[in-house]
Design a protein around this motif. Structure first.
Motif, PDB file in Angstrom:
ATOM      1  N   MET A 101       0.807  -1.217   0.000  1.00 38.02           N
ATOM      2  CA  MET A 101       0.000   0.000   0.000  1.00 38.02           C
ATOM      3  C   MET A 101       0.846   1.275   0.000  1.00 38.02           C
ATOM      4  SD  MET A 101      -2.983  -0.961  -0.468  1.00 38.02           S
ATOM      5  CE  MET A 101      -3.630   0.720  -0.404  1.00 38.02           C
ATOM      6  N   SER A 102       2.032   1.228   0.567  1.00 35.98           N
ATOM      7  CA  SER A 102       2.877   2.426   0.570  1.00 35.98           C
ATOM      8  C   SER A 102       3.289   2.799  -0.857  1.00 35.98           C
ATOM      9  CB  SER A 102       4.113   2.207   1.436  1.00 35.98           C
ATOM     10  OG  SER A 102       4.924   1.168   0.921  1.00 35.98           O
ATOM     11  N   ILE A 103       3.498   1.801  -1.705  1.00 35.25           N
ATOM     12  CA  ILE A 103       3.833   2.056  -3.107  1.00 35.25           C
ATOM     13  C   ILE A 103       2.643   2.649  -3.834  1.00 35.25           C
ATOM     14  CG2 ILE A 103       4.477   0.964  -5.290  1.00 35.25           C
ATOM     15  CD1 ILE A 103       6.133  -1.036  -3.694  1.00 35.25           C
ATOM     16  N   ILE A 104       1.464   2.127  -3.570  1.00 34.58           N
ATOM     17  CA  ILE A 104       0.243   2.640  -4.197  1.00 34.58           C
ATOM     18  C   ILE A 104      -0.004   4.076  -3.778  1.00 34.58           C
ATOM     19  CG2 ILE A 104      -2.273   2.399  -4.247  1.00 34.58           C
ATOM     20  CD1 ILE A 104      -1.859  -0.637  -4.138  1.00 34.58           C
ATOM     21  N   ARG A 105       0.158   4.392  -2.522  1.00 31.73           N
ATOM     22  CA  ARG A 105      -0.053   5.763  -2.051  1.00 31.73           C
ATOM     23  C   ARG A 105       0.940   6.729  -2.697  1.00 31.73           C
ATOM     24  NH1 ARG A 105      -1.151   3.052   2.928  1.00 31.73           N
ATOM     25  NH2 ARG A 105       1.041   3.251   3.556  1.00 31.73           N
ATOM     26  N   ALA A 106       2.182   6.308  -2.851  1.00 31.30           N
ATOM     27  CA  ALA A 106       3.179   7.171  -3.481  1.00 31.30           C
ATOM     28  C   ALA A 106       2.821   7.441  -4.937  1.00 31.30           C
ATOM     29  CB  ALA A 106       4.561   6.528  -3.383  1.00 31.30           C
ATOM     30  N   ALA A 107       2.382   6.417  -5.653  1.00 30.21           N
ATOM     31  CA  ALA A 107       2.014   6.597  -7.063  1.00 30.21           C
ATOM     32  C   ALA A 107       0.802   7.512  -7.187  1.00 30.21           C
ATOM     33  CB  ALA A 107       1.725   5.243  -7.701  1.00 30.21           C
ATOM     34  N   ARG A 108      -0.161   7.364  -6.295  1.00 30.90           N
ATOM     35  CA  ARG A 108      -1.344   8.234  -6.327  1.00 30.90           C
ATOM     36  C   ARG A 108      -0.972   9.686  -6.050  1.00 30.90           C
ATOM     37  NH1 ARG A 108      -5.282   4.263  -2.755  1.00 30.90           N
ATOM     38  NH2 ARG A 108      -6.127   3.021  -4.504  1.00 30.90           N
ATOM     39  N   ALA A 109       0.017   9.895  -5.223  1.00 31.20           N
ATOM     40  CA  ALA A 109       0.479  11.264  -4.964  1.00 31.20           C
ATOM     41  C   ALA A 109       1.229  11.815  -6.170  1.00 31.20           C
ATOM     42  CB  ALA A 109       1.374  11.287  -3.732  1.00 31.20           C
ATOM     43  N   ASN A 110       2.024  10.973  -6.821  1.00 33.34           N
ATOM     44  CA  ASN A 110       2.820  11.423  -7.957  1.00 33.34           C
ATOM     45  C   ASN A 110       1.980  11.866  -9.144  1.00 33.34           C
ATOM     46  OD1 ASN A 110       5.250  10.925  -6.658  1.00 33.34           O
ATOM     47  ND2 ASN A 110       5.453   8.850  -7.472  1.00 33.34           N
ATOM     48  N   ILE A 111       0.839  11.217  -9.347  1.00 37.71           N
ATOM     49  CA  ILE A 111       0.063  11.537 -10.541  1.00 37.71           C
ATOM     50  C   ILE A 111      -0.455  12.976 -10.523  1.00 37.71           C
ATOM     51  CG2 ILE A 111      -2.198  10.763  -9.684  1.00 37.71           C
ATOM     52  CD1 ILE A 111      -2.743   9.668 -12.485  1.00 37.71           C
ATOM     53  N   ARG A 112      -0.557  13.560  -9.355  1.00 39.94           N
ATOM     54  CA  ARG A 112      -1.111  14.908  -9.260  1.00 39.94           C
ATOM     55  C   ARG A 112      -0.232  15.933  -9.975  1.00 39.94           C
ATOM     56  NH1 ARG A 112      -3.626  12.409  -4.963  1.00 39.94           N
ATOM     57  NH2 ARG A 112      -5.726  13.221  -4.596  1.00 39.94           N
ATOM     58  N   TYR A 113       1.080  15.844  -9.791  1.00 45.16           N
ATOM     59  CA  TYR A 113       1.907  16.843 -10.463  1.00 45.16           C
ATOM     60  C   TYR A 113       2.026  16.567 -11.958  1.00 45.16           C
ATOM     61  CZ  TYR A 113       6.398  14.235 -10.803  1.00 45.16           C
ATOM     62  OH  TYR A 113       7.398  13.364 -11.118  1.00 45.16           O
ATOM     63  N   HIS A 114       1.845  15.309 -12.368  1.00 50.74           N
ATOM     64  CA  HIS A 114       1.826  15.020 -13.799  1.00 50.74           C
ATOM     65  C   HIS A 114       0.579  15.630 -14.455  1.00 50.74           C
ATOM     66  CE1 HIS A 114       5.278  12.335 -14.290  1.00 50.74           C
ATOM     67  NE2 HIS A 114       4.996  11.851 -13.090  1.00 50.74           N
ATOM     68  N   LEU A 115      -0.561  15.544 -13.775  1.00 51.41           N
ATOM     69  CA  LEU A 115      -1.773  16.182 -14.308  1.00 51.41           C
ATOM     70  C   LEU A 115      -1.597  17.697 -14.379  1.00 51.41           C
ATOM     71  CD1 LEU A 115      -4.678  14.223 -12.553  1.00 51.41           C
ATOM     72  CD2 LEU A 115      -3.895  14.007 -14.926  1.00 51.41           C
TER      73      LEU A 115
END
Length: 229
Positions: A134-148
């Motif tokens: 889950m820590s990997i999933i949370r990090a990826a979900r946070a990362n997508i915000r700056y890509h958007l």
């Protein structure tokens, strides 16, 4: 023409979109790369998808290489619909952004989410399968915000991501976002410009086979196939 792919491989989706824009319908062969089939490794010893096998048997491995190959062999016939523009400086920008999504977005968002939420559910434990981290999933979900936010920033001065015409940059971005969107992990309320751009590109005919995709035991998010999401 044959395309060895996986439905959740974003690089495979990029090539499917490109072929769709070119009016080419390949035979799709689903490949589970973790199985390391000898026949597949004979096509590409790297053992990754996608791999394109031309009508004459010529093998082109990897999304980046296939995209360049398709432009070199079919680009001239597309005229103003060419996915890699003729102008030198425009080509650099398209390649830059295509690389951004195929490598940076992939490493920070699409690959970890697909690995943890899809592949590990189907892989035997000896090949790396098991419960998601889950820590990997949370990090990826946070990362997508700056890509958007970056997509939205680009579109403030451009019609498409790399300029005034749709290009490989748009298809690469859409391919990677689409696998995340299937999983319901795209925060579309973060950037209106990015949302409008994605709605525009996923309404194209080439996108329809991806929107029709369903995986047993893992239905898409409700907004996945909705053009008015």
């Amino acid at each position: 023409m044959q395309l060895y792919h996986h439905p959740f491989c974003a690089h495979s989706r990029l090539i499917r979109l490109a072929l769709g824009e070119m009016g080419i319908e390949p035979e799709l062969i689903e490949e589970h790369v973790w199985e390391r089939r000898a026949e597949f490794l004979m096509l590409d010893p790297a053992g990754i998808t996608p791999v394109l096998v031309e009508n004459d048997g010529f093998v082109v491995p990897g999304g980046d290489l296939i995209a360049e190959y398709l432009d070199e062999t079919r680009g001239d016939h597309l005229a103003d619909r060419r996915l890699l523009p003729v102008d030198l400086y425009a080509r650099v920008e398209v390649r830059r952004l295509t690389s951004w999504f195929n490598h940076k977005f992939f490493a920070e968002v699409s690959e970890p989410l697909v690995r943890e939420k899809v592949y590990k559910r189907r892989m035997p434990r000896e090949f790396g399968g098991g419960p998601p981290e889950m820590s990997i999933i949370r990090a990826a979900r946070a990362n997508i915000r700056y890509h958007l936010q970056y997509i939205g920033w680009l579109l403030k001065s451009r019609n498409w991501l790399a300029g005034e015409r749709m290009s490989y940059a748009d298809l690469a971005a859409a391919a990677h976002i689409s696998v995340v969107d299937y999983l319901g992990d795209v925060p579309w309320d973060e950037d209106e410009g990015a949302k409008i751009w994605y709605a525009r590109i996923k309404s194209r005919p080439a996108f329809r086979p991806l929107l029709a995709l369903t995986v047993a035991g893992m239905p898409p998010a409700p907004c996945y196939a909705d053009l008015d999401f």
